[in-house]
Design an enzyme around this catalytic site. Structure first.
Site, short mmCIF file in Angstrom:
data_model
loop_
_atom_site.label_atom_id
_atom_site.label_comp_id
_atom_site.label_asym_id
_atom_site.label_seq_id
_atom_site.Cartn_x
_atom_site.Cartn_y
_atom_site.Cartn_z
N THR A 128 0.86 -1.18 0.00
CA THR A 128 0.00 0.00 0.00
C THR A 128 0.90 1.23 0.00
OG1 THR A 128 -0.12 0.38 2.40
CG2 THR A 128 -1.56 -1.33 1.48
N CYS A 129 0.29 2.42 0.07
CA CYS A 129 1.11 3.63 0.05
C CYS A 129 1.94 3.77 1.32
CB CYS A 129 0.23 4.87 -0.14
SG CYS A 129 -0.99 5.11 1.16
N HIS A 137 0.32 -8.98 14.51
CA HIS A 137 0.61 -7.85 13.62
C HIS A 137 -0.41 -7.75 12.48
CE1 HIS A 137 2.94 -4.96 11.28
NE2 HIS A 137 2.75 -5.74 10.23
N SER A 162 -2.26 1.72 11.16
CA SER A 162 -2.27 2.67 10.05
C SER A 162 -1.77 4.05 10.48
CB SER A 162 -3.69 2.82 9.49
OG SER A 162 -4.14 1.60 8.95
N GLY A 176 -5.82 10.23 -11.66
CA GLY A 176 -6.05 8.89 -11.11
C GLY A 176 -7.54 8.72 -10.84
N ALA A 177 -8.03 7.48 -10.91
CA ALA A 177 -9.47 7.26 -10.75
C ALA A 177 -9.77 6.13 -9.77
CB ALA A 177 -10.10 6.96 -12.11
N GLY A 178 -8.88 5.93 -8.81
CA GLY A 178 -9.07 4.86 -7.82
C GLY A 178 -9.86 5.33 -6.61
N GLU A 179 -9.86 4.47 -5.57
CA GLU A 179 -10.63 4.74 -4.36
C GLU A 179 -10.16 6.00 -3.65
OE1 GLU A 179 -10.63 1.35 -1.82
OE2 GLU A 179 -11.47 0.01 -3.32
N MET A 180 -8.83 6.18 -3.56
CA MET A 180 -8.29 7.34 -2.86
C MET A 180 -8.69 8.63 -3.57
SD MET A 180 -6.25 8.02 -0.16
CE MET A 180 -4.87 6.90 0.06
N ALA A 181 -8.64 8.62 -4.90
CA ALA A 181 -9.03 9.82 -5.66
C ALA A 181 -10.50 10.15 -5.41
CB ALA A 181 -8.80 9.59 -7.14
#
Length: 423
Positions: A49-50, A100, A110, A191-196
């Site tokens: 992930t990021c 973990h 997170s 970008g066109a993902g969930e975060m965007a």
């Protein structure tokens, strides 16, 4: 439990290295296939992930691979050296590794505690490994437990109430430092993902009206633009659009910057020093960091959110003990279930051995009692069964009670040796 994790995260790994460690979906697929070819007796899940890259490995029949082998594998996949990777990696085995992944899936590890995306990301990583055949019995048990635990934390605590995600923090804490109003600002979403989409949702709540969407897939750009009343543009227009944009949200999965400093110089001449707010949520970063030093540019990356995220974490501390208690309960439950399943064959062999002895002695006794009718024979057999159960109860109860003790496997080994059964 034959389960371990090797990873790098926002806790101690700088974004420059996290960028180089980031795996796209295609790269994850290639890495899992390579791992399966090299280590056919081992299970593997790769989570990228990021904010983290984590390699999970397990085996039901083989010893776990050593830490150095996992390090070398990641180094080869990302063309890095061991000296690049060693200083900031973490390595956990057995119960600690289980704890973990349960914490990760529940969003307790997170950058923003309670953020909504990590559970889905863990699920997708597990599903991909399952599709490619690198997830086996151990991974199934662990990752299903992780997803179940995430559900419990979400429903039994208030950590996820009024979710504070990275996009919401970025808009609330940073964008408002630059602009007092957004209804007259042009927002460019790359970008066109969930975060965007999630970031765009928060910007809409702040009054954004004009939206331009750019994505490598023009069809996906059109879909996102249609949902939010924006206008879709071709990928090649991204640099030109910067000349008119006021707010930029970039969340692509590109492996190198999609806007370089040289490209921005062309934009800069046309902007006439108008302020430009850039929220670069991609890892690797989409914008050359040097662009942030140009006049009028306010460029923020994932790591710039750390301080704000820490304040968010402190505000949620009151719910963390309950969430951690759930994780502890589920960790112990999983480890104990695994232990019982693994020692089951030993217990079964002990029972079968005693059953053979019982049948032999029962035959001898009944041969000496030819006058015994069927009712008496049945009562004698039941008495033998009760005797076996009572004799077996103390050692088996001791094993069950020691399910979480470090010496639990010693007891199973002792039981096997005492009754001469194979493990």
């Amino acid at each position: 439990m034959n389960f371990q994790v090797l990873g790098w995260s926002h806790h101690q790994t700088p974004i420059e290295l996290r960028e180089r460690l980031a795996f796209s979906r295609d790269q994850v697929t290639e890495a899992l296939r390579s791992f399966r070819q090299r280590h056919p007796g081992h299970e593997c899940v790769l989570l990228s992930t990021c904010n983290r890259t984590e390699l999970y490995e397990a085996s039901e029949t083989e010893p776990l691979l050593c830490r150095g082998v996992l390090l070398q594998f990641v180094a080869e996949q990302k063309k890095l050296t061991l000296s690049d990777l060693r200083p900031t990696c973490y390595h956990r085995r057995g119960e600690e590794a289980v704890r973990h992944i349960l914490s990760v899936a529940s969003s307790l590890d997170s950058m923003v505690v309670g953020e909504s995306q990590i559970t889905a990301q863990v699920k997708h990583a597990y599903q991909l490994a399952n599709e490619l055949g690198t997830a086996g019995p151990v991974m199934h048990a662990v990752f299903q437990a992780a997803l179940r635990t995430a559900g419990r934390v979400a429903s039994e605590t208030s950590i996820h109430e009024r979710r504070v995600s990275i996009p919401s923090l970025a808009v609330g804490e940073f964008a408002h430092q630059i602009f007092e109003r957004f209804d007259d600002k042009l927002t460019l979403v790359i970008g066109a993902g969930e975060m965007a989409e999630e970031t765009l949702r928060y910007l809409r709540e702040e009054g954004v009206q004009k939206v331009a969407v750019v994505n490598r897939s023009f069809d996906r750009a059109c879909q996102l633009a249609e949902r939010w009343g924006g206008v879709a543009h071709r990928w090649e227009e991204r640099v030109a659009l910067l000349k008119e944009a006021d707010v930029v949200v970039s969340t692509t999965g590109a492996e190198e910057p999609i806007v370089t400093l040289e490209q921005y110089f062309e934009v800069e001449r046309a902007r006439c020093d108008r302020p430009l707010f850039i929220l670069d949520l991609a890892v690797p970063r989409d914008f050359d960091p040097a662009i942030g030093k140009r006049p009028g540019v306010y460029l923020f990356s994932i790591d710039d959110l750390k301080e704000v995220c820490e304040r968010n974490r402190q505000a949620r501390d009151r719910q963390l003990p309950l969430a951690r208690q759930i994780i502890e309960i589920e960790t112990r439950r999983l480890v104990n279930d695994h232990f019982v399943r693994r020692c089951g064959p030993v217990i079964q062999q002990v029972r079968e051995g005693w059953e053979q002895i019982k049948q032999a002695e029962l035959r001898r006794l009944l041969q000496r009692l030819p006058q015994a009718d069927e009712r008496v024979r049945h009562e004698v057999e039941k008495a033998f069964d009760r005797l076996i159960n009572k004799l077996l109860h103390p050692p088996l109860e001791s094993i069950r009670n020691e399910g979480h003790s470090p010496r639990r496997w010693t007891l199973v080994e002792a039981l096997a040796r005492l009754f001469q059964v194979r493990q």
